[in-house]
Motif scaffolding. Structure first.
Motif, PDB file in Angstrom:
ATOM      1  N   PRO A   1       0.836  -1.205   0.000  1.00 47.51           N
ATOM      2  CA  PRO A   1       0.000   0.000   0.000  1.00 47.51           C
ATOM      3  C   PRO A   1       0.871   1.256   0.000  1.00 47.51           C
ATOM      4  O   PRO A   1       1.891   1.287   0.693  1.00 47.51           O
ATOM      5  CB  PRO A   1      -0.777  -0.125   1.316  1.00 47.51           C
ATOM      6  CG  PRO A   1       0.057  -1.007   2.189  1.00 47.51           C
ATOM      7  CD  PRO A   1       0.901  -1.865   1.314  1.00 47.51           C
ATOM      8  N   VAL A   2       0.465   2.243  -0.756  1.00 47.89           N
ATOM      9  CA  VAL A   2       1.280   3.451  -0.903  1.00 47.89           C
ATOM     10  C   VAL A   2       0.901   4.470   0.166  1.00 47.89           C
ATOM     11  O   VAL A   2      -0.279   4.742   0.382  1.00 47.89           O
ATOM     12  CB  VAL A   2       1.059   4.065  -2.294  1.00 47.89           C
ATOM     13  CG1 VAL A   2       1.896   5.318  -2.470  1.00 47.89           C
ATOM     14  CG2 VAL A   2       1.393   3.066  -3.373  1.00 47.89           C
ATOM     15  N   ALA A   3       1.913   5.017   0.819  1.00 48.94           N
ATOM     16  CA  ALA A   3       1.664   6.068   1.818  1.00 48.94           C
ATOM     17  C   ALA A   3       1.243   7.339   1.091  1.00 48.94           C
ATOM     18  O   ALA A   3       1.830   7.684   0.064  1.00 48.94           O
ATOM     19  CB  ALA A   3       2.917   6.307   2.644  1.00 48.94           C
ATOM     20  N   PRO A   4       0.239   8.062   1.614  1.00 47.52           N
ATOM     21  CA  PRO A   4      -0.275   9.261   0.938  1.00 47.52           C
ATOM     22  C   PRO A   4       0.813  10.289   0.620  1.00 47.52           C
ATOM     23  O   PRO A   4       0.858  10.831  -0.482  1.00 47.52           O
ATOM     24  CB  PRO A   4      -1.289   9.826   1.939  1.00 47.52           C
ATOM     25  CG  PRO A   4      -1.680   8.687   2.798  1.00 47.52           C
ATOM     26  CD  PRO A   4      -0.525   7.742   2.826  1.00 47.52           C
TER      27      PRO A   4
ATOM     28  N   ASP B   1      -2.034   1.631  11.333  1.00 44.47           N
ATOM     29  CA  ASP B   1      -1.090   2.606  10.777  1.00 44.47           C
ATOM     30  C   ASP B   1      -1.119   2.659   9.261  1.00 44.47           C
ATOM     31  O   ASP B   1      -0.219   3.231   8.639  1.00 44.47           O
ATOM     32  CB  ASP B   1       0.335   2.272  11.246  1.00 44.47           C
ATOM     33  CG  ASP B   1       0.406   2.254  12.755  1.00 44.47           C
ATOM     34  OD1 ASP B   1      -0.280   3.094  13.374  1.00 44.47           O
ATOM     35  OD2 ASP B   1       1.121   1.385  13.302  1.00 44.47           O
ATOM     36  N   GLU B   2      -2.116   2.047   8.681  1.00 47.21           N
ATOM     37  CA  GLU B   2      -2.167   1.993   7.226  1.00 47.21           C
ATOM     38  C   GLU B   2      -3.301   2.894   6.728  1.00 47.21           C
ATOM     39  O   GLU B   2      -4.461   2.496   6.730  1.00 47.21           O
ATOM     40  CB  GLU B   2      -2.419   0.525   6.822  1.00 47.21           C
ATOM     41  CG  GLU B   2      -1.882   0.125   5.489  1.00 47.21           C
ATOM     42  CD  GLU B   2      -0.420   0.401   5.326  1.00 47.21           C
ATOM     43  OE1 GLU B   2      -0.111   1.424   4.697  1.00 47.21           O
ATOM     44  OE2 GLU B   2       0.418  -0.396   5.827  1.00 47.21           O
ATOM     45  N   PRO B   3      -2.956   4.117   6.288  1.00 47.76           N
ATOM     46  CA  PRO B   3      -4.020   5.062   5.900  1.00 47.76           C
ATOM     47  C   PRO B   3      -4.922   4.509   4.809  1.00 47.76           C
ATOM     48  O   PRO B   3      -6.132   4.723   4.826  1.00 47.76           O
ATOM     49  CB  PRO B   3      -3.255   6.282   5.385  1.00 47.76           C
ATOM     50  CG  PRO B   3      -1.867   6.135   5.874  1.00 47.76           C
ATOM     51  CD  PRO B   3      -1.624   4.680   6.122  1.00 47.76           C
ATOM     52  N   PHE B   4      -4.329   3.751   3.872  1.00 52.09           N
ATOM     53  CA  PHE B   4      -5.166   3.226   2.805  1.00 52.09           C
ATOM     54  C   PHE B   4      -6.236   2.290   3.361  1.00 52.09           C
ATOM     55  O   PHE B   4      -7.392   2.330   2.957  1.00 52.09           O
ATOM     56  CB  PHE B   4      -4.350   2.476   1.743  1.00 52.09           C
ATOM     57  CG  PHE B   4      -5.246   1.682   0.838  1.00 52.09           C
ATOM     58  CD1 PHE B   4      -6.088   2.342  -0.042  1.00 52.09           C
ATOM     59  CD2 PHE B   4      -5.316   0.300   0.920  1.00 52.09           C
ATOM     60  CE1 PHE B   4      -6.974   1.631  -0.841  1.00 52.09           C
ATOM     61  CE2 PHE B   4      -6.200  -0.411   0.127  1.00 52.09           C
ATOM     62  CZ  PHE B   4      -7.028   0.255  -0.759  1.00 52.09           C
ATOM     63  N   MET B   5      -5.829   1.432   4.321  1.00 56.86           N
ATOM     64  CA  MET B   5      -6.773   0.450   4.854  1.00 56.86           C
ATOM     65  C   MET B   5      -7.938   1.159   5.547  1.00 56.86           C
ATOM     66  O   MET B   5      -9.104   0.796   5.354  1.00 56.86           O
ATOM     67  CB  MET B   5      -6.044  -0.485   5.820  1.00 56.86           C
ATOM     68  CG  MET B   5      -6.838  -1.703   6.191  1.00 56.86           C
ATOM     69  SD  MET B   5      -7.352  -2.672   4.754  1.00 56.86           S
ATOM     70  CE  MET B   5      -6.107  -3.948   4.777  1.00 56.86           C
TER      71      MET B   5
END
Lengths: 137, 292, 222
Positions: free
Chosen positions: A119-122, C204-208
């Motif tokens: 997953p890519v950090a914003p 801690d995973e903004p996408f999730m």
């Protein structure tokens, strides 16, 4: 469906246009929310063929390309775009689920200018988009 | 189904929320390639509610689950039927005929021997407006038309509509976009507001009864340069669409084109074709395959 | 006049009555016209010309006994257009045996081949169901991810339930993310507690967090 994106990042310069090509709906909406917050104009496509079509139909400053997609995968799409005089110069970032160095090499060989892993950090996504498009300031 | 004998009708299903509308549009687009803009919500919603009432669904969630998991795909097909308007008239989606004479044909004849005819196919041709529009566009808008032998083939599965196409009689509504000078040059007024297309033009088009889904029938066509196949593939299920698209691919010459309806896209169907932009329209080209 | 009326070889004009037999083939091989045997068609799968291979692959759609040979061919076929037709025929012939063979392609390094297999498997819900359990438990997280991609598009009523099982037990963030994405379309209200629990596993995973919020909104329809 989604809010109207800001047309102008500043009075002087129109917003940079990003085409997000990913078959996942939550993924597309995530990239959209991150990039719009940073002042980009975002459009979406749900597979490689559609991405190719949209890139032909309107000019974009950056393509964000998923690798595993139905109908046409990201590598095949990039190779096709890099052969097409109408769109061959547009910068592209691939985003893969695999943190495999061989995959990164394949992406660059297919014509990607940059390679990210999900997953890519914003913050990283915004920074790369700025770097590749030279804006918005 | 709602039982008409019941004295009390069930309450109409509640309207869709924005999230439900978005979810439906994404699913419908993925399955059919038909895309609705946000400003179509009222139109889409009205038709959805109609289908929900017909199927006795009490809310969007129940209805969506039914459509999404129905193996036969029957309800999805009913939705396609209610969501699409199947009308035809001369020069409908005219930009595609412009793309034909300004983009596709000039490219197709480059380096071609004058003895090799250009072959165009309109399928389904319905009551004939499309193949005649193709013919008129070529005769009136392509300056190289006289240098080439151009075959126009037109097919439909429905013999009654095909007979209408061959008769070539059209009413005012169908002709509303035909320029006056074309009317005078290529049509005969029948006095009652309708016109018949001239014999020369009628006889220059090869009409045939063809079911494109039947590979044996479709296979009789070959080496076609441009296929107009507008608003047909949306009516097929996933596998039927794959097969039909593969049939079109087989029929085309390498470098030949397929033109679809304006709300359709190959991107939901296949990767066999390369999108090409001519003017304001995207058409699909069969690549020249390198590897045997 | 520029327009000429000509019937291409074998196309009868309307009203001709019976179809005329094909003239000498000008592009298509005579395979189908003469009603070739399965053996002829199988041999034609290895022909030099891609047109011949496509034509044979298409004609084999009525021959279930050719299934394994078609699976063999799709693994080595190089031409994208022939591959497409092979997959279509395998969808027509769908069976648990075909699904199991195609499932093997999820391990392929060839992205286009892999995606072709995923799409074909999405079209055969009953046939792929028996293979899915094992795929969802595969040691390779990529294979599990592709299994979730198949499940997400599958016309199978157990799909929502299986997706909930995935997010309850799956350790890999990207596999979970794919399951959340699928639940945004097919999830039922029963999936919401599992989605909320997943949030706590990847704080801690903004996408999730974003994906779960989106899925819950879609499921609840507000």
């Amino acid at each position: 469906m989604t809010e109207a994106p800001p047309r102008e990042a500043s009075a002087a310069r129109p917003a940079r246009r990003v085409l997000v090509i990913d078959d996942g709906i939550t993924m597309r909406l995530f990239y959209r929310s991150v990039l719009e917050a940073a002042g980009f104009h975002v459009e979406e496509a749900t597979n490689g063929v559609e991405g190719y079509e949209k890139a032909l139909a309107d000019p974009f400053d950056l393509l964000i390309v998923d690798i595993n997609m139905p109908k046409m995968d990201g590598f095949t799409m990039l190779r096709a775009i890099r052969r097409d005089r109408a769109v061959l110069g547009v910068p592209a970032v691939t985003i893969s689920t695999e943190a495999d160095p061989a995959d990164a090499r394949r992406a660059l060989e297919a014509g990607a200018n940059y390679y990210l892993v999900k997953p890519v950090a914003p913050d990283l996504l915004t920074e790369v988009a700025r770097l590749m498009t030279g804006g918005p300031a | 189904m709602v039982d008409p004998a019941r004295s009390v009708q069930p309450p109409p299903p509640p309207p869709l929320t924005d999230e439900e509308y978005a979810k439906f549009c994404e699913f419908f687009y993925r399955k059919t390639g038909i895309q609705f803009q946000d400003n179509k919500k009222y139109y889409v919603e009205r038709r959805l509610v109609e289908r929900m009432t017909k199927t006795g669904s009490s809310c969007f969630r129940d209805y969506f689950t039914m459509v999404r998991f129905q193996v036969s795909g029957e309800e999805l097909q009913s939705l396609v039927n209610t969501m699409t308007v199947n009308e035809t008239y001369f020069f409908r989606e005219d930009y595609q005929f412009v793309a034909l004479v300004e983009g596709m044909l000039p490219e197709l004849v480059r380096g071609r021997s004058p003895r090799q005819p250009l072959r165009l196919w309109s399928v389904p041709c319905s009551s004939g407006e499309e193949p005649y529009s193709i013919a008129l566009s070529i005769l009136e808008r392509w300056d190289q038309a006289d240098h080439w032998d151009i075959e126009i083939h037109a097919s439909d599965i429905d013999s009654r509509i095909l007979a209408e196409a061959q008769a070539g009689v059209f009413g005012a509504r169908s002709l509303s976009r035909v320029p006056r000078q074309y009317l005078e040059k290529y049509f005969v007024s029948l006095g009652d507001g309708s016109y018949r297309i001239c014999d020369d033009l009628r006889q220059s088009i090869d009409f045939s009864l063809v079911n494109i889904v039947d590979p044996v029938q479709a296979k009789r066509f070959r080496d076609v340069d441009v296929i107009f196949c507008r608003n047909l593939l949306i009516y097929f299920d996933d596998v039927g669409r794959r097969e039909t698209v593969e049939t079109l691919y087989e029929i085309l010459v390498p470098g030949g084109y397929v033109c679809l309806g304006h709300s359709e896209s190959m991107s939901r169907m296949t990767s066999l074709f390369v999108p090409r932009k001519f003017g304001d329209t995207i058409v699909y080209q069969k690549p020249q395959e390198k590897a045997p | 006049m520029a327009l000429v009326k000509a019937n291409p070889p074998g196309i009868p004009a309307v009203g001709d009555g019976k179809p005329t037999p094909d003239g000498p083939a000008s592009g298509l091989p005579p395979l189908i016209e003469t009603g070739p045997s399965v053996e002829d068609l199988l041999a034609a799968l290895d022909a030099e010309e891609s047109t011949t291979r496509r034509s044979a692959a298409r004609a084999l759609a009525t021959h279930p006994e050719a299934a394994m040979a078609l699976c063999d061919r799709v693994e080595i076929e190089r031409s994208p257009s022939v591959r497409v037709v092979l997959f279509t025929t395998l969808i027509r012939l769908q069976s648990p045996e075909i699904a199991a063979r195609l499932a093997g392609l999820l391990r392929s390094e060839d992205v286009a081949l892999r995606n072709g297999a995923i799409e074909a498997l999405q079209e055969m819900p009953a046939a792929v169901a028996p293979s899915l359990r094992a795929l969802l438990a595969d040691p390779d997280s990529d294979v599990r991810l592709f299994a979730v991609n198949i499940l997400g598009a599958l016309c199978h009523e157990s799909a929502p339930e299986w997706l909930v099982e995935v997010i309850a037990s799956e350790p890999h963030v990207n596999v979970c993310a794919a399951a959340v994405d699928a639940l945004a379309e097919v999830g039922r209200p029963e999936a919401v507690p599992a989605l909320q629990a997943l949030r706590a596993r990847f704080p801690d995973e903004p996408f999730m967090t974003f994906a779960i919020d989106t899925a819950v909104r879609r499921i609840e329809g507000r």
